[in-house]
Scaffold this motif. Structure first.
Motif, PDB file in Angstrom:
ATOM      1  N   ILE A  50      38.875  14.039  37.316  1.00 31.28           N
ATOM      2  CA  ILE A  50      39.276  12.731  36.803  1.00 31.28           C
ATOM      3  C   ILE A  50      38.943  12.620  35.319  1.00 31.28           C
ATOM      4  CG2 ILE A  50      38.819  10.251  36.942  1.00 31.28           C
ATOM      5  CD1 ILE A  50      40.427  11.055  39.246  1.00 31.28           C
ATOM      6  N   ALA A  51      37.828  13.243  34.916  1.00 27.88           N
ATOM      7  CA  ALA A  51      37.378  13.178  33.529  1.00 27.88           C
ATOM      8  C   ALA A  51      37.742  14.460  32.793  1.00 27.88           C
ATOM      9  CB  ALA A  51      35.868  12.961  33.478  1.00 27.88           C
ATOM     10  N   VAL A  52      37.874  14.371  31.485  1.00 27.63           N
ATOM     11  CA  VAL A  52      38.205  15.549  30.684  1.00 27.63           C
ATOM     12  C   VAL A  52      36.939  16.336  30.368  1.00 27.63           C
ATOM     13  CG1 VAL A  52      40.212  14.483  29.609  1.00 27.63           C
ATOM     14  CG2 VAL A  52      37.995  14.243  28.526  1.00 27.63           C
ATOM     15  N   GLY A  53      37.085  17.672  30.377  1.00 30.68           N
ATOM     16  CA  GLY A  53      36.085  18.555  29.800  1.00 30.68           C
ATOM     17  C   GLY A  53      34.759  18.674  30.520  1.00 30.68           C
ATOM     18  N   GLY A  54      34.376  19.905  30.818  1.00 33.19           N
ATOM     19  CA  GLY A  54      33.004  20.211  31.175  1.00 33.19           C
ATOM     20  C   GLY A  54      32.551  19.886  32.579  1.00 33.19           C
ATOM     21  N   THR A  55      33.464  19.692  33.539  1.00 37.51           N
ATOM     22  CA  THR A  55      33.030  19.381  34.904  1.00 37.51           C
ATOM     23  C   THR A  55      32.698  20.630  35.713  1.00 37.51           C
ATOM     24  OG1 THR A  55      35.308  19.374  35.734  1.00 37.51           O
ATOM     25  CG2 THR A  55      34.417  17.276  34.950  1.00 37.51           C
ATOM     26  N   GLY A  56      33.034  21.815  35.202  1.00 42.76           N
ATOM     27  CA  GLY A  56      32.778  23.041  35.958  1.00 42.76           C
ATOM     28  C   GLY A  56      33.900  23.391  36.903  1.00 42.76           C
ATOM     29  N   LYS A  57      35.089  22.963  36.580  1.00 36.39           N
ATOM     30  CA  LYS A  57      36.243  23.186  37.457  1.00 36.39           C
ATOM     31  C   LYS A  57      36.583  24.660  37.634  1.00 36.39           C
ATOM     32  CE  LYS A  57      39.924  22.225  35.417  1.00 36.39           C
ATOM     33  NZ  LYS A  57      40.145  23.670  35.119  1.00 36.39           N
ATOM     34  N   THR A  58      36.634  25.430  36.534  1.00 39.48           N
ATOM     35  CA  THR A  58      37.061  26.826  36.614  1.00 39.48           C
ATOM     36  C   THR A  58      36.158  27.665  37.514  1.00 39.48           C
ATOM     37  OG1 THR A  58      38.108  26.705  34.441  1.00 39.48           O
ATOM     38  CG2 THR A  58      37.600  28.896  35.283  1.00 39.48           C
ATOM     39  N   PRO A  59      34.822  27.563  37.429  1.00 38.05           N
ATOM     40  CA  PRO A  59      33.992  28.331  38.375  1.00 38.05           C
ATOM     41  C   PRO A  59      34.267  27.983  39.832  1.00 38.05           C
ATOM     42  CG  PRO A  59      32.665  27.583  36.539  1.00 38.05           C
ATOM     43  CD  PRO A  59      34.000  26.900  36.399  1.00 38.05           C
ATOM     44  N   HIS A  60      34.612  26.726  40.102  1.00 35.28           N
ATOM     45  CA  HIS A  60      34.943  26.350  41.482  1.00 35.28           C
ATOM     46  C   HIS A  60      36.282  26.955  41.904  1.00 35.28           C
ATOM     47  CE1 HIS A  60      31.739  23.362  40.838  1.00 35.28           C
ATOM     48  NE2 HIS A  60      31.635  23.350  42.155  1.00 35.28           N
ATOM     49  N   VAL A  61      37.243  27.007  40.977  1.00 37.88           N
ATOM     50  CA  VAL A  61      38.513  27.672  41.277  1.00 37.88           C
ATOM     51  C   VAL A  61      38.254  29.138  41.635  1.00 37.88           C
ATOM     52  CG1 VAL A  61      40.675  28.505  40.268  1.00 37.88           C
ATOM     53  CG2 VAL A  61      39.950  26.141  39.894  1.00 37.88           C
ATOM     54  N   GLU A  62      37.434  29.805  40.841  1.00 37.60           N
ATOM     55  CA  GLU A  62      37.119  31.216  41.107  1.00 37.60           C
ATOM     56  C   GLU A  62      36.417  31.370  42.446  1.00 37.60           C
ATOM     57  OE1 GLU A  62      36.559  32.648  36.444  1.00 37.60           O
ATOM     58  OE2 GLU A  62      34.805  32.176  37.677  1.00 37.60           O
ATOM     59  N   TYR A  63      35.536  30.451  42.775  1.00 40.60           N
ATOM     60  CA  TYR A  63      34.806  30.479  44.047  1.00 40.60           C
ATOM     61  C   TYR A  63      35.765  30.365  45.227  1.00 40.60           C
ATOM     62  CZ  TYR A  63      31.172  29.033  47.428  1.00 40.60           C
ATOM     63  OH  TYR A  63      30.338  28.935  48.499  1.00 40.60           O
ATOM     64  N   ILE A  64      36.719  29.456  45.115  1.00 42.61           N
ATOM     65  CA  ILE A  64      37.708  29.257  46.182  1.00 42.61           C
ATOM     66  C   ILE A  64      38.614  30.475  46.303  1.00 42.61           C
ATOM     67  CG2 ILE A  64      39.742  27.874  46.799  1.00 42.61           C
ATOM     68  CD1 ILE A  64      38.197  25.466  45.506  1.00 42.61           C
ATOM     69  N   VAL A  65      39.081  30.981  45.159  1.00 43.90           N
ATOM     70  CA  VAL A  65      39.963  32.150  45.168  1.00 43.90           C
ATOM     71  C   VAL A  65      39.258  33.357  45.771  1.00 43.90           C
ATOM     72  CG1 VAL A  65      41.141  33.815  43.664  1.00 43.90           C
ATOM     73  CG2 VAL A  65      41.387  31.367  43.249  1.00 43.90           C
ATOM     74  N   ASP A  66      37.997  33.557  45.413  1.00 44.44           N
ATOM     75  CA  ASP A  66      37.250  34.716  45.900  1.00 44.44           C
ATOM     76  C   ASP A  66      37.143  34.709  47.415  1.00 44.44           C
ATOM     77  OD1 ASP A  66      35.736  37.093  45.501  1.00 44.44           O
ATOM     78  OD2 ASP A  66      33.893  35.966  45.808  1.00 44.44           O
ATOM     79  N   PHE A  67      37.006  33.534  48.006  1.00 43.16           N
ATOM     80  CA  PHE A  67      36.924  33.453  49.469  1.00 43.16           C
ATOM     81  C   PHE A  67      38.280  33.717  50.128  1.00 43.16           C
ATOM     82  CE2 PHE A  67      37.435  31.021  53.383  1.00 43.16           C
ATOM     83  CZ  PHE A  67      36.362  31.479  54.140  1.00 43.16           C
ATOM     84  N   PHE A  68      39.302  33.023  49.663  1.00 42.23           N
ATOM     85  CA  PHE A  68      40.592  33.083  50.354  1.00 42.23           C
ATOM     86  C   PHE A  68      41.348  34.386  50.106  1.00 42.23           C
ATOM     87  CE2 PHE A  68      40.049  28.450  50.700  1.00 42.23           C
ATOM     88  CZ  PHE A  68      40.356  28.311  52.043  1.00 42.23           C
ATOM     89  N   ARG A  69      41.060  35.091  49.010  1.00 51.35           N
ATOM     90  CA  ARG A  69      41.782  36.343  48.749  1.00 51.35           C
ATOM     91  C   ARG A  69      41.438  37.424  49.767  1.00 51.35           C
ATOM     92  NH1 ARG A  69      39.192  40.459  45.503  1.00 51.35           N
ATOM     93  NH2 ARG A  69      36.970  40.008  45.230  1.00 51.35           N
ATOM     94  N   LYS A  70      40.331  37.258  50.475  1.00 49.26           N
ATOM     95  CA  LYS A  70      39.945  38.236  51.497  1.00 49.26           C
ATOM     96  C   LYS A  70      40.753  38.058  52.776  1.00 49.26           C
ATOM     97  CE  LYS A  70      35.328  38.003  49.515  1.00 49.26           C
ATOM     98  NZ  LYS A  70      33.997  37.375  49.639  1.00 49.26           N
ATOM     99  N   LYS A  71      41.422  36.918  52.899  1.00 45.32           N
ATOM    100  CA  LYS A  71      42.188  36.609  54.114  1.00 45.32           C
ATOM    101  C   LYS A  71      43.675  36.447  53.845  1.00 45.32           C
ATOM    102  CE  LYS A  71      38.516  34.017  56.475  1.00 45.32           C
ATOM    103  NZ  LYS A  71      38.234  32.748  57.199  1.00 45.32           N
ATOM    104  N   HIS A  72      44.029  36.059  52.632  1.00 49.35           N
ATOM    105  CA  HIS A  72      45.409  35.698  52.335  1.00 49.35           C
ATOM    106  C   HIS A  72      45.863  36.294  51.013  1.00 49.35           C
ATOM    107  CE1 HIS A  72      45.119  32.695  55.556  1.00 49.35           C
ATOM    108  NE2 HIS A  72      43.981  32.301  55.017  1.00 49.35           N
ATOM    109  N   LYS A  73      47.167  36.315  50.836  1.00 49.56           N
ATOM    110  CA  LYS A  73      47.750  36.654  49.543  1.00 49.56           C
ATOM    111  C   LYS A  73      47.691  35.393  48.697  1.00 49.56           C
ATOM    112  CE  LYS A  73      50.128  39.505  46.840  1.00 49.56           C
ATOM    113  NZ  LYS A  73      49.575  40.781  46.352  1.00 49.56           N
ATOM    114  N   VAL A  74      46.895  35.427  47.624  1.00 48.93           N
ATOM    115  CA  VAL A  74      46.570  34.222  46.870  1.00 48.93           C
ATOM    116  C   VAL A  74      47.098  34.321  45.442  1.00 48.93           C
ATOM    117  CG1 VAL A  74      44.675  32.791  45.983  1.00 48.93           C
ATOM    118  CG2 VAL A  74      44.511  33.792  48.261  1.00 48.93           C
ATOM    119  N   ALA A  75      47.546  33.181  44.925  1.00 47.86           N
ATOM    120  CA  ALA A  75      47.931  33.066  43.515  1.00 47.86           C
ATOM    121  C   ALA A  75      47.218  31.875  42.894  1.00 47.86           C
ATOM    122  CB  ALA A  75      49.439  32.907  43.369  1.00 47.86           C
ATOM    123  N   VAL A  76      46.957  31.969  41.600  1.00 47.04           N
ATOM    124  CA  VAL A  76      46.415  30.849  40.827  1.00 47.04           C
ATOM    125  C   VAL A  76      47.452  30.464  39.779  1.00 47.04           C
ATOM    126  CG1 VAL A  76      44.539  30.025  39.368  1.00 47.04           C
ATOM    127  CG2 VAL A  76      44.071  31.748  41.129  1.00 47.04           C
TER     128      VAL A  76
END
Length: 364
Positions: A50-76
């Motif tokens: 909701i707010a701009v800048g610095g919430t730590g969104k990208t590390p959470h994206v990487e965390y989610i991708v790292d989990f699901f790529r082991k089970k599915h074909k994933v794109a970002v």
């Protein structure tokens, strides 16, 4: 009242109210079906804020991708913020930050090209292109697309920051909010990130009460774990120092060009060495003048060990910078960060929650 306060009250606050009214009306047009959301034949998980800048969104994206790529074909898919190109681009080994943006470049290389990474300003077009080019794609993670409502997500996740709660903020440009606070009601999951390591049960309860989520929403808490230093230029570095080994006779030049550098700087200053800090704007593209300044600052450091420590996001831009001097490459490191979820208030497993929502909604 100083001139800055007068300017904020007389100019920024009225602009903030106008911006809030416009974004509110836009959201209502989607709610009323005047503007249309598009669904897709693959699962789409949106991670935004909701707010701009610095919430730590990208590390959470990487965390989610790292989990699901082991089970599915994933794109970002992201818009590729601050890139110098336009339109749809799929990342490959030859892509540079200027082509796809620093965050997309970071994600692509973190997973060694094993995850599809693409950029496009128009998310609907971007999803369509991914499906066309990768017919077996099963899950698309949309990075920073909570406000991009032309896409109807399967699961919508919002990341906010513990130390800068949105319920105490105001709309841009007076505050940091991209849309009115009530917009958070569209999220299926709220993650309060960058939590302190010493939170107590009553702290979690206070935050939960403050956000007062709807019954259909799930609240999670997470924090960052700082990992051992890594070289920005692996071919140049022979020894990786351990921060615990540094003492008061050593010096660190800390460089940060991220939305909220305070937790990173606080972490670097927790060690015994003398620390100098240089903060640049978020997503800063380092010019030759900037690099010359960094070199000058490094040469002014005193001590037995003199090193540069930067953030993971800055490391991407510095590694690709043609002006970065060979003299500094062996002494320049970054701190990787890893997301960990807190077991707070009896919260269920995060990934089980996401998978359950995907399964339920893909049946409809």
């Amino acid at each position: 009242m100083n001139n800055r306060s007068i300017f904020a009250k007389t100019v920024l606050l009225p602009c903030s109210k106008l911006y809030g009214a416009v974004t509110y009306l836009r959201n209502k047009m989607f709610d009323w079906k005047i503007l249309k959301e598009q669904e897709f034949p693959v699962a789409v998980v949106t991670v935004g804020n909701i707010a701009v800048g610095g919430t730590g969104k990208t590390p959470h994206v990487e965390y989610i991708v790292d989990f699901f790529r082991k089970k599915h074909k994933v794109a970002v898919l992201s818009r590729g913020y601050r890139r110098e190109t336009k339109g749809f681009i799929m990342a490959d080994r030859n892509s540079m930050p200027r082509d796809i943006g620093d965050e997309s470049y970071q994600i692509y290389h973190k997973f060694n090209g094993q995850v599809i990474v693409a950029v496009c300003e128009e998310r609907v077009k971007g999803i369509e292109e991914i499906i066309r080019l990768v017919p077996n794609i099963e899950l698309i993670v949309l990075d920073d697309a909570f406000q991009h409502r032309y896409v109807k997500p399967t699961v919508s996740i919002v990341v906010t920051e513990y130390s800068r709660p949105i319920f105490k903020d105001r709309m841009l440009p007076y505050g940091r909010l991209r849309e009115p606070r009530r917009g958070i009601n569209r999220a299926d999951i709220l993650i309060v990130g960058k939590c302190p390591s010493d939170m107590k049960p009553y702290n979690y309860r206070e935050v939960a009460n403050d956000y007062d989520l709807q019954p259909y929403q799930q609240l999670f808490f997470s924090h960052f774990q700082y990992q051992p230093l890594q070289p920005v230029f692996p071919d140049a570095s022979t020894t990786i120092p351990y921060l615990d080994w540094l003492d008061h006779s050593d010096s660190i030049l800390s460089i940060a060009g991220i939305g909220n550098p305070r937790p990173f700087v606080r972490y670097i200053k927790s060690f015994n060495a003398k620390v100098k800090v240089d903060v640049f704007p978020d997503h800063h593209q380092y010019t030759k003048k900037d690099i010359d300044y960094i070199l000058q600052r490094y040469r002014q450091l005193k001590g037995k060990q003199r090193i540069i420590i930067t953030t993971e996001k800055d490391a991407v831009r510095l590694a690709a910078n043609p002006y970065f001097p060979h003299e500094l490459k062996a002494f320049t490191f970054f701190v990787p960060i890893k997301v960990e979820f807190d077991k707070a208030l009896g919260a269920p497993d995060f990934f089980n929650t996401v998978e359950k929502l995907i399964k339920e909604r893909r049946k409809d």
